[in-house]
Structure formats: C-alpha cells, structure tokens
Design a protein around this motif. Sequence first.
Motif, PDB file in Angstrom:
ATOM      1  N   ILE B 238       0.849  -1.201   0.000  1.00 57.37           N
ATOM      2  CA  ILE B 238       0.000   0.000   0.000  1.00 57.37           C
ATOM      3  C   ILE B 238       0.880   1.245   0.000  1.00 57.37           C
ATOM      4  O   ILE B 238       0.671   2.176  -0.784  1.00 57.37           O
ATOM      5  CB  ILE B 238      -0.930   0.016   1.234  1.00 57.37           C
ATOM      6  N   VAL B 239       1.872   1.253   0.885  1.00 55.26           N
ATOM      7  CA  VAL B 239       2.775   2.402   0.981  1.00 55.26           C
ATOM      8  C   VAL B 239       3.508   2.598  -0.349  1.00 55.26           C
ATOM      9  O   VAL B 239       3.635   3.727  -0.847  1.00 55.26           O
ATOM     10  CB  VAL B 239       3.778   2.198   2.137  1.00 55.26           C
ATOM     11  N   ASN B 240       3.973   1.503  -0.966  1.00 55.43           N
ATOM     12  CA  ASN B 240       4.699   1.611  -2.226  1.00 55.43           C
ATOM     13  C   ASN B 240       3.815   2.126  -3.361  1.00 55.43           C
ATOM     14  O   ASN B 240       4.257   2.922  -4.195  1.00 55.43           O
ATOM     15  CB  ASN B 240       5.311   0.261  -2.606  1.00 55.43           C
ATOM     16  N   ARG B 241       2.559   1.672  -3.370  1.00 53.60           N
ATOM     17  CA  ARG B 241       1.613   2.167  -4.397  1.00 53.60           C
ATOM     18  C   ARG B 241       1.373   3.676  -4.214  1.00 53.60           C
ATOM     19  O   ARG B 241       1.263   4.419  -5.184  1.00 53.60           O
ATOM     20  CB  ARG B 241       0.277   1.449  -4.278  1.00 53.60           C
ATOM     21  N   LEU B 242       1.277   4.100  -2.953  1.00 50.94           N
ATOM     22  CA  LEU B 242       1.066   5.519  -2.678  1.00 50.94           C
ATOM     23  C   LEU B 242       2.247   6.342  -3.161  1.00 50.94           C
ATOM     24  O   LEU B 242       2.086   7.454  -3.650  1.00 50.94           O
ATOM     25  CB  LEU B 242       0.875   5.744  -1.174  1.00 50.94           C
ATOM     26  N   GLU B 244       3.921   5.772  -5.664  1.00 52.88           N
ATOM     27  CA  GLU B 244       3.773   5.917  -7.129  1.00 52.88           C
ATOM     28  C   GLU B 244       2.501   6.700  -7.459  1.00 52.88           C
ATOM     29  O   GLU B 244       2.080   6.721  -8.613  1.00 52.88           O
ATOM     30  CB  GLU B 244       3.683   4.523  -7.777  1.00 52.88           C
ATOM     31  N   TYR B 245       1.867   7.311  -6.476  1.00 48.75           N
ATOM     32  CA  TYR B 245       0.616   8.064  -6.625  1.00 48.75           C
ATOM     33  C   TYR B 245      -0.507   7.215  -7.179  1.00 48.75           C
ATOM     34  O   TYR B 245      -1.419   7.701  -7.833  1.00 48.75           O
ATOM     35  CB  TYR B 245       0.825   9.313  -7.501  1.00 48.75           C
ATOM     36  N   ASP B 246      -0.448   5.897  -6.974  1.00 46.98           N
ATOM     37  CA  ASP B 246      -1.499   4.996  -7.431  1.00 46.98           C
ATOM     38  C   ASP B 246      -2.517   4.840  -6.292  1.00 46.98           C
ATOM     39  O   ASP B 246      -2.497   3.857  -5.557  1.00 46.98           O
ATOM     40  CB  ASP B 246      -0.885   3.643  -7.821  1.00 46.98           C
ATOM     41  N   TYR B 247      -3.407   5.847  -6.155  1.00 45.56           N
ATOM     42  CA  TYR B 247      -4.345   5.842  -5.039  1.00 45.56           C
ATOM     43  C   TYR B 247      -5.358   4.709  -5.141  1.00 45.56           C
ATOM     44  O   TYR B 247      -5.734   4.097  -4.158  1.00 45.56           O
ATOM     45  CB  TYR B 247      -5.065   7.191  -4.937  1.00 45.56           C
ATOM     46  N   HIS B 248      -5.829   4.436  -6.387  1.00 43.88           N
ATOM     47  CA  HIS B 248      -6.808   3.364  -6.566  1.00 43.88           C
ATOM     48  C   HIS B 248      -6.203   2.012  -6.184  1.00 43.88           C
ATOM     49  O   HIS B 248      -6.837   1.206  -5.515  1.00 43.88           O
ATOM     50  CB  HIS B 248      -7.309   3.327  -8.006  1.00 43.88           C
ATOM     51  N   GLY B 249      -4.984   1.797  -6.643  1.00 45.64           N
ATOM     52  CA  GLY B 249      -4.307   0.537  -6.335  1.00 45.64           C
ATOM     53  C   GLY B 249      -4.122   0.359  -4.842  1.00 45.64           C
ATOM     54  O   GLY B 249      -4.386  -0.716  -4.282  1.00 45.64           O
ATOM     55  N   ALA B 250      -3.703   1.449  -4.161  1.00 54.43           N
ATOM     56  CA  ALA B 250      -3.511   1.389  -2.708  1.00 54.43           C
ATOM     57  C   ALA B 250      -4.838   1.096  -2.016  1.00 54.43           C
ATOM     58  O   ALA B 250      -4.921   0.254  -1.114  1.00 54.43           O
ATOM     59  CB  ALA B 250      -2.922   2.708  -2.199  1.00 54.43           C
ATOM     60  N   ALA B 251      -5.912   1.769  -2.482  1.00 57.13           N
ATOM     61  CA  ALA B 251      -7.221   1.591  -1.858  1.00 57.13           C
ATOM     62  C   ALA B 251      -7.748   0.171  -2.080  1.00 57.13           C
ATOM     63  O   ALA B 251      -8.423  -0.384  -1.211  1.00 57.13           O
ATOM     64  CB  ALA B 251      -8.202   2.622  -2.406  1.00 57.13           C
TER      65      ALA B 251
END
Lengths: 302, 282
Positions: B238-242, B244-251
Amino acid sequence: MKTGRLRDVAAVGVAVLVVAGLVVLPLATVFYEALRAGLGAFATVFSEPYAQSAIRLTLIVAAATVAFNTAFGMLAAWTIAKYRFPGKAFLLAAIDLPLTVSPVVAGLAILLTVGPHTLPGAWLLAHGVHIAFAPAGIVLATIFVTFPYVARELTVFLQEQGRELEEAALSMGASVLQTFWRVTLPNAKWALLNGMLLCNARAMGEFGAVSVISGRIRGQTNTVPLHIEILYNENTFVGAFALAASLAMLTMLLSGIRALLEARTHRRPVPDGDALGTAERAREAGLGRIVAAPRIALDVGE
Amino acid sequence: MALAHAFARRSHDVIPGRAPALALTVGVVTMVVLVPLAVVVLTASTASWPALWAQLASARDLAAFRLTFGAALLAAAIDVVAGSYVAWVLVRHRFGGTALLDALVDVPLALPTAVAGIALATLYGPHGWAGALLEAHGITVAYTPLGIVLALAFVGFPFVVRAVQPVLAALPADFEEAAATLGASRNATVVRIVFPLLAPAMLAGFALALARGLGEYGSVLFISGNLPLRTEIAPLLIVNRLEEYDYHGAAAIATVLLVSAFALLVAIALLQRRLTSRQVRD
C-alpha cells in the motif's frame, strides 16, 4: 511428589524460556544498542536539532490526540452507559473499529479523505490550511488509531456504576452537565486517567498511520517513531536506538502506572487466581470483547 | 423482572439529554471512523473493475497477499501453542517470578512497533548475535519470510495469552484433580477435559493474533527487507503504491485487508457468543 515438583520446575522453566526468547531478547537489544557507545553518545542524540523537533512534534500530537479522544470518550461513555437506545451494539462496534484496521490503512483513509486531491483537502489548501503532509494530518491519523481507548475504558466503568447517583442528583435539581461534572466524573477519574494513559502511549508510538500521512519532512513533520526509522536507515544506530529506548521507557512506564491504577479502579479479583484482574488488563490492552465473555462466565459461576 | 424493567424504563426519562448526546456521539464516530473507511472502499470501487482485478491478480499483489496471510496464519499458530502454554504456567504454577513473567507478556503491546521493528532486525540481522548464531546453522532470518513470521509472532503473542488466561483461571483446578482421582492420566486429563474447555478461547486468541498480523507494518518493515514478490507484505505494498501516486491501487489492497479484518471480527464475535452461552449453560 518429588517427580511432581521436578515437573513443575521444568514447566515453569520452559515458559520462562519462551518469554525470554520471544520478548526479553528484543527488549534487551533496544537498551543494549542504545547504550553500547556509552552514556555520552546516548545523551548527544538529544541535542541534535532534528531529534529535538521530532520530540516536540510527538508531544504536541500526543497532547492534541489525548485532548480530542478524552472529550469524545467522556461523551460516548456517558451516552452509552446512561441512556437506552436501539443500535447500542452497533455504536460500540463502530467505536472499536479502528482497533482492527491496519495502521497503514488508517493513514491511507485519512489521506484519501482530506488529502490535497480531495474536495475538502483542496478547499482547505486554497485557504492556506495544510492537512496532509502537515502536523494536522498526523493528529487526525493518530486520533483515528487511538480513538477507542478512553471511550472503552470509561464506558465499562460507567456501566458498572449504574445510574442511581445521577438520578438522585437530577431529582435534587442538578442539571445534566452539573451531574456529569460533579457526580459522574469524580467517581470515574481513575478509569478516565487509565484510558488517557493508554491513549497517550499509543499516540506517542504510532508509526504506520503517521508514516503514510506525514511526508517525513525533517524538522517539520517528523515524529519520534519516524525519526527512528530515518536514523536506522541511515545506519545511525546509536541515534535510532537512543530515541527508541527513550520512547520504549516512556510507553512502558505508562503501562506500569496503568497497572498500579488498576488496583484503585477495580474491585480486587476473586481470591484464587487473577482471573478478573487479568481480564481487565487484557480488555484495556485492546483485546476487546473477547475477555468480556469469560468475565460474564466468571460472574455467573460465582 | 417486570419491576426492574419498569424501573429501567422510567430511568431514561429521569436523565434528560439523550437526543443531543446521542446525535453528537454518532456524529463524531461517523466523521472520525466511518467516513474515512468508506472513502477507502469508495476509492477502490471507482476505479474500473477490470483494471482493479488485473492489479489485484498481478503477480506482485498476489505474492504480497499470499505472504501476508501465510505469515500471519503461521505466526498466529505459533502464538497459540506458545501463548496457551505460558498462560497455563501463569495460572497453574504460581512461583516467585509469576508477576514479572505476567508483566513481560504485555511488552509487545507496550512497545511502539517501530522500536520492536529495529530491535528484531538488529537482533536477527546478519550482525546481530541471534542472527549470526542461526546463520551458522544455515538459517537466515533477516530479509526472509521467516523474519516476517518472527515479527508477527512477537506482536501477536500477548493476544493469545490474555485470551486463554482468564478462561483457564475460571476453570477450577479440582476439575483436573477430580479427573485424576477417577484414574485419568495427566495427558488424558489435558486432552479430554482441559483442551475442549479452552479451545474456544484459544481459537479466539488465534483470530486476534491473526487480525493483528494481517495489518502489522512497523515491526515487520525493518526485518523483511521489502523485496517485491519475495518479502513485500500487503501493508507495505500500500505504501509503495502511494509513493507511485497509485491511489486506486492502494485503496484496492486496503479494501481487501479491511474486509478480511472485518470478517475476522465477526468470526470472533460469533465465537464469543458460543463461548458465553456454553459457560452459562454449564
């Protein structure tokens, strides 16, 4: 008899080894690493400006968090313990929800709700109010994570108290607020303090939620746990462990005070064994309802 | 009973202020807890479903989930064995150091996760003495899934002890003595009498340790090494996706964790109901 005694010693020995290996070794490592370069090196860590600003921020965040969650905890406990209303179990479950949420998910939730790309976040930003990657966001994330502690502690206590005293005060002409401040709260002060201590300890040590929302700007949005991470990753081990040891000392001291307060807050446990005391402690440690069940069983059994 | 009921009914009329107090409480809970969690689920669900599915089924996400659930399950299993044993000793064998041992059980709860994380990473790292010792026997702990299991076992341990301990203490020792006088062997007593009575509490402790392990971040971060596909747990992903500004992926990952934790919560509640009703019936 002789072999029975031997078996007792062996049983205790194995348990001591388990706890020593699993718990004491890591704890000892913290203090050993903090002090291995001597007390002088330990002390210099605290004169470093970034460490000082991290300590300052952690104290501010903890104070703000405890203030908010104490106010909410008093309100929630009064509402749940003194009134009857449908859906009480759902309200209790909703208050406890943050305990089961991963800290990282908690931080993400705050970021997605008030971050710069959201409507409220963008509006606030346009008016010069920074929440994400600023101390305000750190406070919000910490409030979320430590939300249930005061409310839970106080609710259980007030529920045990019943409402006779409040009814008496009200029938003698006191207002609701007077009744709360002069009758309910003075009785509950130790339970309240207990919840505040736990909330404070968790607030100071929070890492996952804060790390998502803080942005880790040194000197500005870096709390003590985040600074420990930075120092550790820079291989500044004495610095990391000096801060870690101080933080651990503080949170364990708070736990110790809580244990002492326990004796004041609650009736002493049943004669043999520590069942009730243990159940109380477990509940406060955040284990939740699970220990409420054995407590009920115990009450029925008596 | 009827009288008590009538009294209770009267009493909420006596204390005024129910409506504003309830409204304010529900309002704060909604704003602080429910809205942010709903936003996570909503953010995940506003992404296109095929894209979301493709991400969650990608090798990296699948590896993270497999590792997170696998390590948390294994750690909770270790905790059930070690925790139940320590609880049993604490209740049945009182000795000079009982209070100290009992207090030490709470240390993983009191220790901030980042502090536990760097301590475990240093102790079991290649230069730590426990790490070096195990390395000499061909066991690498740091930067492997084993290190993650170890960290999760550390944080989950008190949950099992504290779930089992009160149930065991409420179980009269003469139960076991009675079984022994009737000629049951020690092992038979434990297997046939004690274990069935403790099983629900052990299971509850297991579920609590598991729930904690699924979301754990700070104590795992330093010892895991964070290699994608190998030692990257879901919260870290989740932290790594964030980043990369990938909010949908993190969510999306966060939603999977939320649903799992919620399912466990329900399981624990159901289990407790069974536990309570059984004890009351007895």
